[in-house]
Scaffold this motif. Structure first.
Motif, short mmCIF file in Angstrom:
data_model
loop_
_atom_site.label_atom_id
_atom_site.label_comp_id
_atom_site.label_asym_id
_atom_site.label_seq_id
_atom_site.Cartn_x
_atom_site.Cartn_y
_atom_site.Cartn_z
N GLY A 1 82.16 67.85 90.65
CA GLY A 1 84.01 68.08 90.52
C GLY A 1 83.81 66.57 90.70
N SER A 2 85.73 66.39 90.11
CA SER A 2 85.84 64.41 89.90
C SER A 2 86.04 64.14 91.23
N ASP A 3 86.01 64.18 92.45
CA ASP A 3 85.92 64.04 93.59
C ASP A 3 84.48 62.93 94.02
N ILE A 4 84.18 61.39 93.51
CA ILE A 4 83.44 60.69 93.87
C ILE A 4 82.53 60.47 94.98
N PRO A 5 82.29 61.02 96.28
CA PRO A 5 82.43 60.24 97.70
C PRO A 5 81.42 59.04 97.75
N TRP A 6 80.89 57.84 96.72
CA TRP A 6 79.55 57.70 97.06
C TRP A 6 79.97 56.14 98.00
N ASN A 7 79.00 56.29 98.66
CA ASN A 7 78.87 55.33 99.70
C ASN A 7 78.14 53.83 98.99
N GLN A 8 78.56 52.87 99.71
CA GLN A 8 77.92 51.50 98.77
C GLN A 8 76.41 51.43 98.36
N ASP A 9 75.39 51.61 99.63
CA ASP A 9 74.12 52.10 98.89
C ASP A 9 73.41 52.72 97.79
N LYS A 10 74.70 53.93 97.57
CA LYS A 10 74.01 54.73 96.67
C LYS A 10 74.74 54.39 95.28
N GLN A 11 76.05 53.63 95.15
CA GLN A 11 76.28 53.14 94.11
C GLN A 11 75.84 51.48 93.73
N ARG A 12 75.45 51.07 94.97
CA ARG A 12 74.22 49.88 94.49
C ARG A 12 73.16 50.64 93.77
N LEU A 13 72.93 51.42 93.69
CA LEU A 13 71.03 52.22 93.44
C LEU A 13 71.88 52.16 91.39
N LEU A 14 72.98 53.00 91.58
CA LEU A 14 73.52 53.29 90.21
C LEU A 14 73.27 52.37 89.59
N MET A 15 74.26 50.98 90.32
CA MET A 15 74.37 49.63 89.29
C MET A 15 72.90 49.20 88.86
N GLN A 16 72.35 49.67 89.44
CA GLN A 16 70.33 48.93 89.59
C GLN A 16 69.71 50.02 88.40
N GLY A 17 70.22 50.57 88.34
CA GLY A 17 69.66 51.92 87.19
C GLY A 17 68.96 53.42 87.62
N GLU A 18 68.92 53.31 88.63
CA GLU A 18 68.96 54.55 89.31
C GLU A 18 69.94 55.49 88.82
N ILE A 19 68.45 56.84 88.39
CA ILE A 19 69.38 57.99 88.89
C ILE A 19 69.50 58.63 89.97
N LEU A 20 71.14 59.29 90.40
CA LEU A 20 70.89 60.79 90.90
C LEU A 20 70.65 61.55 90.60
N VAL A 21 70.04 62.83 92.16
CA VAL A 21 69.91 64.55 91.01
C VAL A 21 70.16 64.92 92.19
N LEU B 1 79.90 67.29 81.52
CA LEU B 1 79.13 65.93 81.41
C LEU B 1 80.93 65.34 81.05
N GLU B 2 80.81 64.71 82.65
CA GLU B 2 81.60 63.77 83.21
C GLU B 2 81.41 62.57 83.07
N LEU B 3 82.68 61.53 82.58
CA LEU B 3 82.67 60.27 82.71
C LEU B 3 83.90 59.34 83.67
N LYS B 4 83.34 58.72 84.39
CA LYS B 4 84.49 58.19 85.06
C LYS B 4 84.25 56.00 84.65
N ASP B 5 85.40 55.83 85.11
CA ASP B 5 85.59 54.43 84.85
C ASP B 5 84.33 53.79 86.80
N CYS B 6 83.73 52.90 86.39
CA CYS B 6 82.98 51.97 87.48
C CYS B 6 82.64 50.59 86.74
#
Length: 185
Positions: free
Chosen positions: A13-33, A134-139
Motif C-alpha cells: 500500500g502507500s506505507d513503505i516501511p523500508w529499513n536502511q538495508d533494503k533501501q540501500r539494496l534498492l538504490m544499488q539496483g536490486e528488485i525487492l519481490v 503501479l505506485e510511484l514514490k519520490d526517493c
C-alpha cells in the motif's frame, strides 16, 4: 543484478516501511519481490525498484501504454481503446509454459491518480481475475516504483507454478522496464 527476495513486511500500500538495508539494496539496483498465494490456480506478487529519474518523468513514460511492449517482452500489443477518467486498454501477450505457448488477450479498465498510482482491473480476457497497481514514490533524486499484480489465468496451472513464474520473471521485466525508462537519460 539479482533479485532480492524478502520475507518480512513488503509494502503493498502507500506505507513503505523500508529499513536502511533494503533501501540501500534498492538504490544499488536490486528488485525487492514478495509473492503470495491468491487462489488455487493463481498468484500475487509485489515488486519494488528504484528508477534514477524524477517521478514526473517516470509517470509520463509509464502512462504511454502502447510503449509497454518495450517494457515487458511477453506483451505483443498494448493499445488504448478509450480515453477519459477511466481508460480502456487492450493488451495481448504470448507466453511459453512447459510444452505449450499460451496466447493471452486482456481488456483492462485503467484508473490513474496523477503522478501517484495506476490501477488496472480486468474487464474481460483470458483470466478468471486480474488486478494490478503501479505506485510511484519520490526517493532521493529518483523514484521508487512498486508493481503489484494478482491474477488467476483460465489455464489450470497450480498456483505454486504461477508464483514461481512471477518470482523469476517479474524482476527481469522490472529491470527491462528500468532500462527502457532510463534510455537516453
Amino acid at each position: 543484478m539479482s533479485a532480492f527476495f524478502i520475507s518480512d513486511s513488503v509494502p503493498t500500500g502507500s506505507d513503505i516501511p523500508w529499513n536502511q538495508d533494503k533501501q540501500r539494496l534498492l538504490m544499488q539496483g536490486e528488485i525487492l519481490v514478495e509473492t503470495r498465494s491468491h487462489t488455487a490456480w493463481g498468484g500475487a506478487v509485489t515488486a519494488w525498484m528504484y528508477v534514477p529519474l524524477v517521478r514526473s518523468h517516470v509517470w509520463q513514460q509509464i502512462t504511454d501504454y502502447p510503449r509497454w511492449v518495450q517494457y515487458f517482452p511477453d506483451v505483443t500489443k498494448s493499445e488504448v481503446l478509450q480515453r477519459g477518467e477511466v481508460k480502456r486498454l487492450y493488451q495481448a501477450a504470448q507466453k511459453a509454459f512447459f510444452f505449450f505457448t499460451a496466447q493471452v488477450e486482456i481488456y483492462l479498465n485503467v484508473v490513474e491518480e496523477l503522478g501517484q498510482q495506476i490501477q488496472f482491473k480486468l474487464e474481460k480476457g483470458n483470466f478468471h481475475d486480474f488486478t494490478a497497481k503501479l505506485e510511484l514514490k519520490d526517493c532521493d533524486n529518483g523514484t521508487l516504483l512498486g508493481y503489484t499484480v494478482q491474477a488467476t489465468p483460465t489455464i489450470p496451472i497450480p498456483s505454486i507454478f504461477i508464483q514461481q513464474a512471477m518470482n523469476f520473471e517479474l524482476p527481469a521485466n522490472m529491470r527491462k522496464m528500468r532500462q527502457v525508462l532510463c534510455k537516453g537519460q
